[in-house]
Write an enzyme that holds these catalytic residues in place. Structure first.
Site, PDB file in Angstrom:
ATOM      1  CG  ASN A  60      54.100  70.531  79.821  1.00 19.75           C
ATOM      2  OD1 ASN A  60      53.401  71.502  80.135  1.00 19.75           O
ATOM      3  ND2 ASN A  60      54.388  70.242  78.556  1.00 19.75           N
ATOM      4  CG  ASN A  87      12.523  67.179 106.510  1.00 20.38           C
ATOM      5  OD1 ASN A  87      11.661  66.346 106.800  1.00 20.38           O
ATOM      6  ND2 ASN A  87      12.233  68.349 105.982  1.00 20.38           N
ATOM      7  CB  SER A 109      44.475  76.712  85.975  1.00 12.84           C
ATOM      8  OG  SER A 109      45.878  76.869  85.905  1.00 12.84           O
ATOM      9  CB  THR A 127      17.793  40.200 100.703  1.00 13.41           C
ATOM     10  OG1 THR A 127      16.633  39.379 100.746  1.00 13.41           O
ATOM     11  CG2 THR A 127      18.860  39.611 101.602  1.00 13.41           C
ATOM     12  CG  HIS A 128      15.325  41.213  97.063  1.00 14.58           C
ATOM     13  ND1 HIS A 128      15.784  41.278  95.772  1.00 14.58           N
ATOM     14  CD2 HIS A 128      15.793  40.034  97.565  1.00 14.58           C
ATOM     15  CE1 HIS A 128      16.467  40.179  95.489  1.00 14.58           C
ATOM     16  NE2 HIS A 128      16.509  39.413  96.564  1.00 14.58           N
ATOM     17  CD  GLU A 182      16.364  64.177 102.553  1.00  9.18           C
ATOM     18  OE1 GLU A 182      16.146  65.150 101.810  1.00  9.18           O
ATOM     19  OE2 GLU A 182      15.640  63.882 103.517  1.00  9.18           O
ATOM     20  CE  LYS A 215       8.726  66.906 106.266  1.00 12.14           C
ATOM     21  NZ  LYS A 215       8.635  65.561 105.731  1.00 12.14           N
ATOM     22  CB  SER A 238       9.310  71.735 106.679  1.00 12.65           C
ATOM     23  OG  SER A 238       8.373  72.417 105.891  1.00 12.65           O
ATOM     24  CE  LYS A 293      45.845  72.189  87.544  1.00 11.79           C
ATOM     25  NZ  LYS A 293      46.378  71.096  86.674  1.00 11.79           N
ATOM     26  CE1 TYR A 335      49.693  69.642  80.955  1.00 10.78           C
ATOM     27  CE2 TYR A 335      49.839  71.166  79.107  1.00 10.78           C
ATOM     28  CZ  TYR A 335      49.352  70.843  80.351  1.00 10.78           C
ATOM     29  OH  TYR A 335      48.517  71.713  81.016  1.00 10.78           O
ATOM     30  CD  GLN A 359      44.759  75.373  83.013  1.00  6.82           C
ATOM     31  OE1 GLN A 359      45.948  75.604  82.805  1.00  6.82           O
ATOM     32  NE2 GLN A 359      43.806  76.215  82.673  1.00  6.82           N
TER      33      GLN A 359
HETATM   34  N1  ARG Z   1      48.234  75.170  84.302  1.00  8.01           N
HETATM   35  C1  ARG Z   1      48.725  74.080  83.549  1.00  8.01           C
HETATM   36  C2  ARG Z   1      48.085  72.787  84.027  1.00  8.01           C
HETATM   37  O1  ARG Z   1      47.520  72.795  85.050  1.00  8.01           O
HETATM   38  C3  ARG Z   1      50.199  73.980  83.699  1.00  8.01           C
HETATM   39  C4  ARG Z   1      50.917  73.443  82.527  1.00  8.01           C
HETATM   40  C5  ARG Z   1      50.807  74.322  81.374  1.00  8.01           C
HETATM   41  N2  ARG Z   1      51.712  73.954  80.386  1.00  8.01           N
HETATM   42  C6  ARG Z   1      51.728  74.490  79.169  1.00  8.01           C
HETATM   43  N3  ARG Z   1      52.630  74.103  78.373  1.00  8.01           N
HETATM   44  N4  ARG Z   1      50.865  75.374  78.793  1.00  8.01           N
HETATM   45  O2  ARG Z   1      48.155  71.778  83.376  1.00  8.01           O
END
Ligand code: ARG
Length: 460
Positions: free
Chosen positions: A111, A286, A24, A156-157, A291, A284, A278, A326, A318, A323
């Site tokens: 975790n 736009n 990650s 309205t509408h 949009e 044009k 365009s 994010k 956990y 992961q």
């Molecule tokens: N990269 C992991 C996450 O974002 C961190 C935690 C990983 N923990 C584990 N026991 N593998 O959640």
């Protein structure tokens, strides 16, 4: 390269595809500052609890700050092999300090570490989004001030309904955005508790002072169940929901702008800076920015569903599924920040074509409801009044007339209670200026609201 400590547990090297699949780092590196701040607080707590020495804490802290500066300067070498930002920073710390660095993870798991990091990140992110909301609100209020006395058709509408002050129309977005602001405040209050010290899921046999690290990190309290503490991502779903409503509000704005700037409406002119042309049609102009504000709603709503789906059906504790949180909190916040900026740009430079709007104002019987209310004032029950005006409108349509163009005789034929003063209740401008209910969409109320919002927003 330093070996990962858990490599002692596994008998072989992970497959290259596995390394890339589980990493990650490519997207969680943006957490680095929060990870380092969290680690410093953890280390300080460890030293105060005599789990490491003061000197060890000082070295850990100084080295972590140096690593932070390296990352900021773009000099840090990120290697996917380290999975995530937590491992990458810890590996570098160990490389630089040896045995001392190996003590940082005492009583901690990734975790509780990552759960802490994203709360810290989100707390700041919410403030950035709130600041952008406020700026957009101010832009709306400023525009509303300029056009408070100008009347436009309210819909309205998407059918002409009743006349409204352009100011009131604009202020309707300030209200929506205010709810967004408050929702984010609530989200910030709820998330501002520290899971640090929850460990992998069960806490620790070491004498950690969780309240101390929480206090150092500016949390208002700690989480009180370690199993929930490491796995709670409710605040992520809530945050993305809050972003989703912002996206939805901006999408309504975008849709209005697209419609109102079309030749068919001709109500507003959006500055060229927010338009594109365009590749084929030379004439044009736009409103692609609007949009895209509307279109990017898809990303945010998609992230909300993704986040909820990630959470659904995970067993307690956990799980690595988390992961993925994010990806979606980052995507939503990036999208919302950009959309708020663009919306502010458009609103700050937008003009209403007041002459054209005024010229068409008396089309579409915008004053019909006010006429029915005039009859109510003459002691006619509303349902009857509604029918009388309906008939008058039908008559006008046949004769291609406006209500105000009917003669007093014609009015009297429909209802004997109608008198000469009826004409004061007709015409969009008269109607909008006659609204007396609190919060109505007339110029008087718009000006009162502008005063309120100007004060309110200046205090932020
Ligand atoms: N990269 C992991 C996450 O974002 C961190 C935690 C990983 N923990 C584990 N026991 N593998 O959640």
């Amino acid at each position: 390269m330093a070996e990962k400590s858990w490599e002692k547990r596994l008998s072989g090297e992970p497959d290259d595809l596995t390394v890339d699949f589980v990493e990650s780092l490519s997207f969680d590196k943006r957490l680095y500052k929060y990870d380092i701040v969290g680690s410093i607080a953890h280390a300080q707590m460890l030293s105060e609890q005599k789990l490491i020495t003061k000197d060890e804490f000082r070295q850990i802290k100084d080295t972590l700050i140096a690593i932070s500066e390296e990352i900021t300067a773009g000099k840090f070498k990120f290697d996917n092999k380290y999975e995530d930002i937590h491992m990458a920073i810890e590996a570098s710390l160990i490389e630089k300090t040896g045995a001392i660095g190996k003590k940082l993870h005492t009583g901690r798991s990734r975790n509780d570490q990552v759960a802490t990091d994203i709360r810290l990140w989100m707390r700041d992110e919410i403030e950035i989004i709130q600041a952008k909301i406020t700026l957009l609100q101010k832009a709306f209020v400023k525009l509303a001030q300029k056009y408070a006395d100008n009347i436009m058709p309210g819909y309205t509408h998407l059918q002409r309904a009743q006349p409204v002050s352009i100011g009131s129309y604009l202020l309707s977005f300030v209200e929506r955005l205010e709810r967004d602001f408050i929702r984010l405040n609530n989200c910030k209050i709820l998330l501002n508790i520290s899971p640090l010290g929850s460990g992998a899921l069960a806490g620790s046999t070491l004498g950690l002072d969780r309240k101390k690290s929480a206090e150092l990190l500016g949390f208002s309290d700690i989480t009180y169940n370690s199993i929930d503490g490491v796995s709670d991502r409710d605040f992520c779903a809530e945050f993305i929901f809050d972003c989703s409503l912002i996206a939805s509000h901006l999408s309504t704005l975008a849709e209005d702008l697209i419609l109102h700037s079309s030749n068919e409406f001709g109500f507003v002119s959006v500055d060229d800076a927010y338009c594109t042309s365009s590749s084929m049609m030379p004439q044009k102009r736009n409103l692609d920015v609007a949009e895209l504000i509307r279109g990017k709603t898809g990303r945010v709503f998609g992230s909300l569903i993704a986040m909820l789906t990630i959470l659904k059906g995970q067993p307690s504790g956990y799980n690595r599924d988390m992961q993925e949180d994010k990806i979606h909190i980052f995507s939503s916040s990036d999208t919302i920040e950009a959309c708020l900026d663009m919306a502010r740009g458009i609103i700050s430079h937008m003009k209403f074509n007041v002459t054209a709007i005024a010229a068409g104002l008396d089309e579409g019987f915008l004053d019909a409801t006010a006429l029915a209310e005039y009859l109510v004032k003459k002691a006619i029950p509303f349902r009857e009044a509604h029918g009388i005006v309906g008939q008058l409108v039908a008559k006008c349509e046949m004769k291609k007339k406006k209500l105000c163009e009917l003669s007093l005789d014609e009015f009297k034929q429909a209802c004997a209670a109608i008198e000469q003063d009826v004409f004061d209740s007709l015409g969009s401008a008269n109607v909008a200026n006659s609204y007396i209910t609190e919060g109505a969409a007339g110029p008087k109320q718009a000006k009162r609201q502008i005063e309120y919002w100007t004060k309110q927003l200046d205090q932020r």
